[in-house]
Design a protein around this motif. Structure first.
Motif, PDB file in Angstrom:
ATOM      1  N   LYS A  19       0.821  -1.209   0.000  1.00  0.00           N
ATOM      2  CA  LYS A  19       0.000   0.000   0.000  1.00  0.00           C
ATOM      3  C   LYS A  19       0.854   1.259   0.000  1.00  0.00           C
ATOM      4  O   LYS A  19       0.489   2.267  -0.599  1.00  0.00           O
ATOM      5  N   SER A  20       2.006   1.208   0.689  1.00  0.00           N
ATOM      6  CA  SER A  20       2.863   2.380   0.764  1.00  0.00           C
ATOM      7  C   SER A  20       3.575   2.670  -0.549  1.00  0.00           C
ATOM      8  O   SER A  20       3.986   3.799  -0.811  1.00  0.00           O
ATOM      9  N   SER A  21       3.742   1.654  -1.392  1.00  0.00           N
ATOM     10  CA  SER A  21       4.465   1.833  -2.648  1.00  0.00           C
ATOM     11  C   SER A  21       3.535   1.985  -3.851  1.00  0.00           C
ATOM     12  O   SER A  21       3.991   2.248  -4.954  1.00  0.00           O
ATOM     13  N   ARG A  22       2.222   1.817  -3.634  1.00  0.00           N
ATOM     14  CA  ARG A  22       1.257   1.919  -4.724  1.00  0.00           C
ATOM     15  C   ARG A  22       0.139   2.875  -4.356  1.00  0.00           C
ATOM     16  O   ARG A  22      -0.296   2.927  -3.210  1.00  0.00           O
ATOM     17  N   PHE A  23      -0.337   3.607  -5.357  1.00  0.00           N
ATOM     18  CA  PHE A  23      -1.473   4.486  -5.153  1.00  0.00           C
ATOM     19  C   PHE A  23      -2.732   3.694  -5.496  1.00  0.00           C
ATOM     20  O   PHE A  23      -2.940   3.330  -6.650  1.00  0.00           O
ATOM     21  N   ILE A  24      -3.563   3.410  -4.490  1.00  0.00           N
ATOM     22  CA  ILE A  24      -4.672   2.478  -4.680  1.00  0.00           C
ATOM     23  C   ILE A  24      -6.033   3.160  -4.546  1.00  0.00           C
ATOM     24  O   ILE A  24      -7.045   2.483  -4.378  1.00  0.00           O
ATOM     25  N   SER A  25      -6.076   4.497  -4.644  1.00  0.00           N
ATOM     26  CA  SER A  25      -7.337   5.210  -4.443  1.00  0.00           C
ATOM     27  C   SER A  25      -8.033   5.582  -5.750  1.00  0.00           C
ATOM     28  O   SER A  25      -8.899   6.453  -5.762  1.00  0.00           O
ATOM     29  N   ILE A 152      -3.027   0.191  -8.780  1.00  0.00           N
ATOM     30  CA  ILE A 152      -3.703  -1.106  -8.822  1.00  0.00           C
ATOM     31  C   ILE A 152      -3.229  -1.848 -10.056  1.00  0.00           C
ATOM     32  O   ILE A 152      -3.378  -1.363 -11.179  1.00  0.00           O
ATOM     33  N   GLY A 153      -2.648  -3.003  -9.860  1.00  0.00           N
ATOM     34  CA  GLY A 153      -2.045  -3.725 -10.977  1.00  0.00           C
ATOM     35  C   GLY A 153      -3.019  -4.078 -12.083  1.00  0.00           C
ATOM     36  O   GLY A 153      -2.616  -4.291 -13.229  1.00  0.00           O
ATOM     37  N   ASP A 154      -4.315  -4.099 -11.751  1.00  0.00           N
ATOM     38  CA  ASP A 154      -5.316  -4.491 -12.742  1.00  0.00           C
ATOM     39  C   ASP A 154      -5.389  -3.532 -13.921  1.00  0.00           C
ATOM     40  O   ASP A 154      -5.880  -3.906 -14.990  1.00  0.00           O
ATOM     41  N   ILE A 155      -4.935  -2.293 -13.755  1.00  0.00           N
ATOM     42  CA  ILE A 155      -5.054  -1.349 -14.868  1.00  0.00           C
ATOM     43  C   ILE A 155      -4.155  -1.746 -16.042  1.00  0.00           C
ATOM     44  O   ILE A 155      -4.370  -1.284 -17.166  1.00  0.00           O
ATOM     45  N   ARG A 156      -3.167  -2.602 -15.786  1.00  0.00           N
ATOM     46  CA  ARG A 156      -2.324  -3.027 -16.903  1.00  0.00           C
ATOM     47  C   ARG A 156      -3.112  -3.860 -17.904  1.00  0.00           C
ATOM     48  O   ARG A 156      -2.787  -3.865 -19.093  1.00  0.00           O
ATOM     49  N   THR A 193     -16.616  -0.408 -14.208  1.00  0.00           N
ATOM     50  CA  THR A 193     -17.639  -1.163 -13.468  1.00  0.00           C
ATOM     51  C   THR A 193     -16.997  -2.298 -12.678  1.00  0.00           C
ATOM     52  O   THR A 193     -17.310  -2.523 -11.497  1.00  0.00           O
ATOM     53  N   TRP A 194     -16.094  -3.016 -13.336  1.00  0.00           N
ATOM     54  CA  TRP A 194     -15.398  -4.120 -12.676  1.00  0.00           C
ATOM     55  C   TRP A 194     -14.588  -3.621 -11.475  1.00  0.00           C
ATOM     56  O   TRP A 194     -14.648  -4.195 -10.383  1.00  0.00           O
ATOM     57  N   MET A 195     -13.847  -2.538 -11.664  1.00  0.00           N
ATOM     58  CA  MET A 195     -13.026  -1.989 -10.592  1.00  0.00           C
ATOM     59  C   MET A 195     -13.892  -1.454  -9.454  1.00  0.00           C
ATOM     60  O   MET A 195     -13.526  -1.571  -8.270  1.00  0.00           O
ATOM     61  N   HIS A 196     -15.025  -0.861  -9.791  1.00  0.00           N
ATOM     62  CA  HIS A 196     -15.914  -0.319  -8.766  1.00  0.00           C
ATOM     63  C   HIS A 196     -16.404  -1.423  -7.835  1.00  0.00           C
ATOM     64  O   HIS A 196     -16.359  -1.290  -6.611  1.00  0.00           O
ATOM     65  N   PHE A 197     -16.871  -2.522  -8.416  1.00  0.00           N
ATOM     66  CA  PHE A 197     -17.409  -3.604  -7.590  1.00  0.00           C
ATOM     67  C   PHE A 197     -16.297  -4.417  -6.919  1.00  0.00           C
ATOM     68  O   PHE A 197     -16.533  -5.032  -5.867  1.00  0.00           O
ATOM     69  N   LYS A 198     -15.092  -4.384  -7.478  1.00  0.00           N
ATOM     70  CA  LYS A 198     -13.986  -5.136  -6.878  1.00  0.00           C
ATOM     71  C   LYS A 198     -13.338  -4.372  -5.722  1.00  0.00           C
ATOM     72  O   LYS A 198     -12.974  -4.966  -4.692  1.00  0.00           O
ATOM     73  N   TYR A 199     -13.196  -3.033  -5.879  1.00  0.00           N
ATOM     74  CA  TYR A 199     -12.435  -2.273  -4.886  1.00  0.00           C
ATOM     75  C   TYR A 199     -13.253  -1.218  -4.129  1.00  0.00           C
ATOM     76  O   TYR A 199     -12.929  -0.896  -2.985  1.00  0.00           O
ATOM     77  N   ASP A 200     -14.292  -0.655  -4.755  1.00  0.00           N
ATOM     78  CA  ASP A 200     -14.996   0.462  -4.129  1.00  0.00           C
ATOM     79  C   ASP A 200     -16.173   0.016  -3.280  1.00  0.00           C
ATOM     80  O   ASP A 200     -16.471   0.635  -2.246  1.00  0.00           O
ATOM     81  N   VAL A 201     -16.892  -1.015  -3.715  1.00  0.00           N
ATOM     82  CA  VAL A 201     -18.066  -1.470  -2.978  1.00  0.00           C
ATOM     83  C   VAL A 201     -17.618  -2.271  -1.762  1.00  0.00           C
ATOM     84  O   VAL A 201     -16.834  -3.223  -1.874  1.00  0.00           O
ATOM     85  N   LYS A 202     -18.120  -1.894  -0.622  1.00  0.00           N
ATOM     86  CA  LYS A 202     -17.775  -2.602   0.614  1.00  0.00           C
ATOM     87  C   LYS A 202     -18.441  -3.967   0.640  1.00  0.00           C
ATOM     88  O   LYS A 202     -19.636  -4.100   0.384  1.00  0.00           O
ATOM     89  N   LYS A 203     -17.623  -4.976   0.873  1.00  0.00           N
ATOM     90  CA  LYS A 203     -18.154  -6.339   0.932  1.00  0.00           C
ATOM     91  C   LYS A 203     -18.929  -6.571   2.228  1.00  0.00           C
ATOM     92  O   LYS A 203     -18.573  -6.058   3.267  1.00  0.00           O
TER      93      LYS A 203
END
Length: 203
Positions: A19-25, A152-156, A193-203
């Motif tokens: 988290k300290s080495s990546r911007f995840i927001s 977030i590595g998924d953007i690659r 949409t995928w990123m929103h439900f994977k990272y933004d929506v609280k499980k």
């Protein structure tokens, strides 16, 4: 029991370091909106070209300039929306919006993007319009892949798709407009949409 605790501690340390080495927001909603802006802008550009220049963009300088303004506004709205929503998400998560990781992200994203933008402007000035869509997709894809190391590595994966679309566009320039629409429009909506439900929506 102690070994499990050690493994848990190591996992937590690894997570903190990541988290300290990546911007995840980054906000998934900003990706969705960027795709919507692209679709609206593409519809306006298509209307301008077919309605006022008989479908031949390069023969009408005024229409061409309007299309370039349209592209600029798409980029501007996307960037402003991304900044606003990402800042809001970072504050909500108690994260710093401008730290070492976010600076690295921006720098690594802008290097291919700015170089590509300058190159596109050069060839447009030479009235070489045919590969513009392909180059936009290629350089944008390279920018995403280059920046993914600091976010977030998924953007690659979105970057890889844009690169592939750019290469197809270069091979089939007659479909450049529709590939641009798919890459910048629909793929942003799907990815966001995928990123929103994977990272933004609280499980």
């Amino acid at each position: 029991m102690e070994s499990k605790d050690y493994l848990k501690d190591i996992s937590e340390i690894k997570d903190l370091m990541n988290k300290s080495s990546r911007f995840i927001s980054l906000s998934g909603i900003s990706g969705i909106l960027a795709g919507i802006y692209a679709l609206i802008g593409a519809a306006i550009a298509y209307w301008l070209v077919t309605e006022y220049s008989s479908g031949i963009l390069i023969l009408n300088g005024k229409i061409f300039r309007l299309v370039m303004l349209d592209l600029f506004l798409i980029a501007l709205f996307s960037v402003v929306t991304g900044i606003i929503l990402t800042t809001r998400k970072a504050k909500k998560n108690g994260a710093n919006i401008w730290d070492t990781s976010s600076r690295r992200l921006v720098i690594n994203f802008l290097i291919p993007l700015v170089a590509g933008g300058i190159y596109i402007l050069v060839i447009l000035n030479q009235q070489k319009y045919g590969q513009t869509g392909a180059l936009m997709l290629l350089f944008y894809g390279l920018a995403l892949v280059n920046a993914s190391k600091y976010s977030i590595g998924d953007i690659r994966y979105l970057g890889f798709i844009q690169i592939i679309l750019g290469l197809i566009c270069a091979w089939l320039p007659g479909y450049g407009f529709w590939l641009w629409v798919f890459g910048f429009g629909f793929m942003h909506i799907i990815y966001g949409t995928w990123m929103h439900f994977k990272y933004d929506v609280k499980k």
